[in-house]
Design an enzyme around this catalytic site. Structure first.
Site, PDB file in Angstrom:
ATOM      1  N   LEU A  40     -14.102   0.632   1.528  1.00 19.55           N
ATOM      2  CA  LEU A  40     -13.425   1.936   1.576  1.00 19.55           C
ATOM      3  C   LEU A  40     -11.974   1.846   1.129  1.00 19.55           C
ATOM      4  O   LEU A  40     -11.400   2.822   0.667  1.00 19.55           O
ATOM      5  CB  LEU A  40     -13.486   2.503   3.005  1.00 19.55           C
ATOM      6  N   GLY A  43      -5.707  -3.320   1.062  1.00 14.81           N
ATOM      7  CA  GLY A  43      -4.253  -3.382   1.001  1.00 14.81           C
ATOM      8  C   GLY A  43      -3.805  -4.808   1.202  1.00 14.81           C
ATOM      9  O   GLY A  43      -4.624  -5.731   1.308  1.00 14.81           O
ATOM     10  N   GLY A  46      -5.234  -6.365   4.518  1.00 15.03           N
ATOM     11  CA  GLY A  46      -6.663  -6.541   4.759  1.00 15.03           C
ATOM     12  C   GLY A  46      -7.466  -5.491   4.027  1.00 15.03           C
ATOM     13  O   GLY A  46      -6.975  -4.850   3.103  1.00 15.03           O
ATOM     14  N   VAL A  48     -10.873  -2.378   4.469  1.00 18.22           N
ATOM     15  CA  VAL A  48     -11.707  -1.561   5.347  1.00 18.22           C
ATOM     16  C   VAL A  48     -13.064  -1.372   4.678  1.00 18.22           C
ATOM     17  O   VAL A  48     -13.140  -0.998   3.505  1.00 18.22           O
ATOM     18  CB  VAL A  48     -11.049  -0.193   5.645  1.00 18.22           C
ATOM     19  N   LYS A  63     -12.376  -2.796   9.968  1.00 19.84           N
ATOM     20  CA  LYS A  63     -11.136  -3.320   9.399  1.00 19.84           C
ATOM     21  C   LYS A  63     -11.145  -4.830   9.528  1.00 19.84           C
ATOM     22  O   LYS A  63     -11.292  -5.375  10.632  1.00 19.84           O
ATOM     23  CB  LYS A  63      -9.917  -2.732  10.108  1.00 19.84           C
ATOM     24  N   ASP A 155       4.566   4.351   9.273  1.00 17.00           N
ATOM     25  CA  ASP A 155       3.783   4.220   8.031  1.00 17.00           C
ATOM     26  C   ASP A 155       3.024   5.513   7.732  1.00 17.00           C
ATOM     27  O   ASP A 155       1.846   5.481   7.381  1.00 17.00           O
ATOM     28  CB  ASP A 155       2.821   3.035   8.153  1.00 17.00           C
TER      29      ASP A 155
END
Length: 330
Positions: A40, A43, A46, A48, A63, A155
């Protein structure tokens, strides 16, 4: 006193969760328990994955964070903060499943089939105003809840807002890897995004900068601009960025309500919406409004009817395109 108590309570609960989770971290390999359907997102911290439980078939978001590049404490902290906040309807739900495999740390959370807000934004168009307002109200509520707990998200951006229907009738905040207590001293900035508040570029001393709620207000304001326009208002809030400097001069000039002084890329907004942006995006953090500021503007129109940039701006826009880039996942 109530804020201080809430701050203390949040810290104590997260600390207790951290201790318990670290002592009971299950060991397992993903493929032994889950079918991987698709990736999905990915980054620097890590990735997802969409997975289903091998026996029950439950679809979930997994995750995964690589052990080689991640500290266990940082991973567990994000998980525990997410778990602590998940009672709010506009925070991502957690399944309470956290584990380590041979190469990764992982936890499971609810799956948003419509992905995130970034996936809905049409480049240089944005999303419809009614959907923008629904999203603004829900994220304002989520951030207000977070701030009441004495925490700062740090964030806020479209890819961290999960979408559960395409009209934004239900959206949720996610990704608490950078979330910290208000007052935590920030000593290092890893990089500047369009959402990074200008004060973070101004401190270079060893004392650092205390984290405050107004960092989220700034990022929330930039996010609202992005989802209504389909592009960033600037590349970064540092000296030398033309679009940021133009905006900062306009806000400081005291002529904010004079149409001829409004920076070109902000002229699509009504006076009421511009007033909202001036509060969320006050260059001086002490004058910046709270995330709840948007709730005062829900009954006003935000975008000018049939707005189009003037034809004589087209050439200039071509030159601008590198800085006013279309939204891309950071």
């Amino acid at each position: 006193a109530m804020n201080l108590n809430a701050d203390k309570e949040a810290s104590e609960v997260v600390e207790e969760l951290l201790e318990l989770t670290s002592q009971n971290l299950a060991k397992m390999e993903v493929k032994d328990h889950y079918n991987i359907i698709q990736e999905l997102g990915q980054g620097k911290y890590g990735r997802v994955l969409m997975v289903t439980h091998r026996i029950r078939g439950t679809p979930m978001a997994l995750k995964l964070v690589p052990k080689q590049t991640s500290k266990l404490w940082n991973f567990l902290y994000e998980y525990c903060v997410s778990l602590y906040l998940s009672s709010h309807p506009n925070m991502v739900n957690m399944f309470g499943i956290v584990f380590e495999s041979q190469e990764h740390y992982g936890f499971l959370q609810e799956l948003a089939l419509d992905r995130d807000l970034l996936a809905l934004i049409q480049p240089r168009i944005g999303i419809p105003e009614d959907a923008v307002k629904r999203c603004a109200r829900q994220i304002s509520n989520a951030l207000g809840f977070l701030h009441c707990k004495g925490l700062v998200h740090r964030d806020i951006k479209p890819e961290n807002i999960l979408v559960f229907d395409k009209d934004c009738r239900w959206v949720k905040l996610t990704d608490f890897g950078l979330t910290r207590r208000k007052g935590t001293i920030l000593r290092l900035i890893s990089g500047f995004l369009p959402y990074t508040a200008p004060e973070l570029g101004h401190f270079c001393n060893s004392e650092g900068l205390p984290i405050d709620f107004n960092l989220d207000s700034w990022a929330f304001g930039v996010t609202l601009f992005c989802i209504q326009t389909g592009y960033f208002p600037w590349e970064k809030c540092l000296p030398g960025d033309f679009f940021y400097e133009e905006f900062a001069r306009w806000v400081k000039s005291g002529e904010a309500k004079e149409p001829c002084t409004i920076p070109r890329h902000w002229r699509r907004f009504t006076p009421e919406a511009l007033s909202m942006f001036q509060k969320l995006l006050a260059v001086d953090p002490k004058k910046r409004g709270t995330v709840e500021e948007v709730l005062n503007y829900m009954d006003f129109q935000w975008k000018v009817d049939n707005w189009k940039e003037k034809e004589d701006d087209d050439e200039e826009e071509e030159e601008d395109s590198e800085c006013l880039s279309e939204l891309e996942e950071s």
